[in-house]
Structures are given as C-alpha cells and as structure tokens.
Design an enzyme around this catalytic site. Structure first.
Site, PDB file in Angstrom:
ATOM      1  N   HIS A  75       1.072  -1.153   0.011  1.00 19.98           N
ATOM      2  CA  HIS A  75       0.028   0.197   0.147  1.00 19.98           C
ATOM      3  C   HIS A  75       0.877   1.222   0.124  1.00 19.98           C
ATOM      4  CE1 HIS A  75      -3.865   2.272   1.258  1.00 19.98           C
ATOM      5  NE2 HIS A  75      -2.616   3.292   1.513  1.00 19.98           N
ATOM      6  N   GLU A  76       1.892   1.238   0.949  1.00 17.28           N
ATOM      7  CA  GLU A  76       2.766   2.449   1.022  1.00 17.28           C
ATOM      8  C   GLU A  76       3.597   2.624   0.022  1.00 17.28           C
ATOM      9  OE1 GLU A  76       1.615   4.476   3.054  1.00 17.28           O
ATOM     10  OE2 GLU A  76       0.320   3.308   4.312  1.00 17.28           O
ATOM     11  N   HIS A  79       1.860   4.156  -3.181  1.00 17.43           N
ATOM     12  CA  HIS A  79       2.200   5.650  -3.084  1.00 17.43           C
ATOM     13  C   HIS A  79       3.505   6.288  -3.792  1.00 17.43           C
ATOM     14  CE1 HIS A  79      -1.636   6.360  -1.098  1.00 17.43           C
ATOM     15  NE2 HIS A  79      -1.289   5.389  -0.035  1.00 17.43           N
TER      16      HIS A  79
END
Length: 163
Positions: A75-76, A79
């Site tokens: 998820h991170e 980004h």
C-alpha cells in the site's frame, strides 16, 4: 507476538519483491525507498513522497505480522511508485489503484487491524444528536481553547459528555 527484527527483515523482502514486480511491469528501475518505524497511533503506515520513505507502525507490525506485511507494505510502496511514475496525483486515485493491481494486492484504503493497544486515551463528547469519541490530541486542543469541533450531522459544537 513475533520478533520485531525478523519482521523488519520480512518487510524488506516484501518491499524488494514488490519493487521487482513494478520494475518488470514498467520496464524501468524505481528507486528503492528507505523504511523507518516511526508511525504511532492508529495509522499502520505512511508514505513520504519527496523523501522516498515508508514509515510503519512497529506495534501494529508486531501484532499483525504477515497480514500487515502483505497489505501495508505494498500500500505505502504504491504511493511512492505512483509519485515516481506519474507525479503528484490523488492519494488513492486511479493511478494508485492501478499500481495496487500491478502489485497484486486489493486496493484497500484502510486497514482492519485491531487498534486496541495503539489507540490511546479516548474522550466522550456530545452534540445535540449523538456521542462522539475524540482522541487525546483533539481533547487537549479543545481544553486549551486552540480548537473547537462541530458535528457533521447536526452542525452543533461538541462538548465534553458527563461521565
């Protein structure tokens, strides 16, 4: 509860696997981010775009192990990869959702981990229509006169609820 140094090694392995997947998909070499364990409270992780850094919550990592590693790390990373590929876009927009697909992970915006051990003190406030639970940070801001909050539903100010 799993050993934190072992989990940190597993985080690095997951990060490198996901990075290799993105590199192969886009035919380029993305810059590997640094990882730190500075996140506290309810957040599982955060991506700092300009610093190319992922920050993770060590308590939630220890309590959730592989589920945390398989969800939060990609998820991170997504980004950061989106920022490197497309520049500044909506945090969970179509580019990020596409990147999550490339990494083979559901594009969930929020985690579902138990936060009992990281949530800190909670304070009950009320408006004219319901009870609200505020964090110690918001409670302190109200107590010190720095901030006031209103209910999104009835638009009335929140006040400390009697015990």
């Amino acid at each position: 509860m799993a050993d934190l140094p072992i989990l940190k090694m597993q985080v690095q392995r997951q990060l490198r696997r996901d990075l290799a997947t993105a590199n192969a998909h886009f035919g380029k070499t993305f810059t590997e981010p640094s990882v730190s364990y500075k996140v506290r409270g309810l957040k599982a992780g955060a991506a700092y775009l300009q610093q190319n850094e992922i920050r993770l919550n060590p308590v939630l990592l220890q309590e959730n192990g592989q589920a945390f590693i398989q969800q939060v790390v990609p998820h991170e990373l997504a980004h950061l990869l989106v920022y490197q590929q497309f520049g500044r876009v909506q945090p969970h927009g179509k580019e990020w959702q596409m990147m999550m697909g490339v990494l083979g992970v559901p594009a969930d915006v929020r985690h579902c981990f138990n936060v009992e051990n990281v949530q800190g003190s909670q304070f009950r406030y009320q408006c004219d229509c319901q009870i609200h639970t505020l964090s110690i940070r918001r409670h302190n801001a109200i107590s010190q006169g720095k901030r006031s909050y209103i209910c999104k539903k009835c638009r009335k100010p929140l006040r400390l609820a009697p015990c």
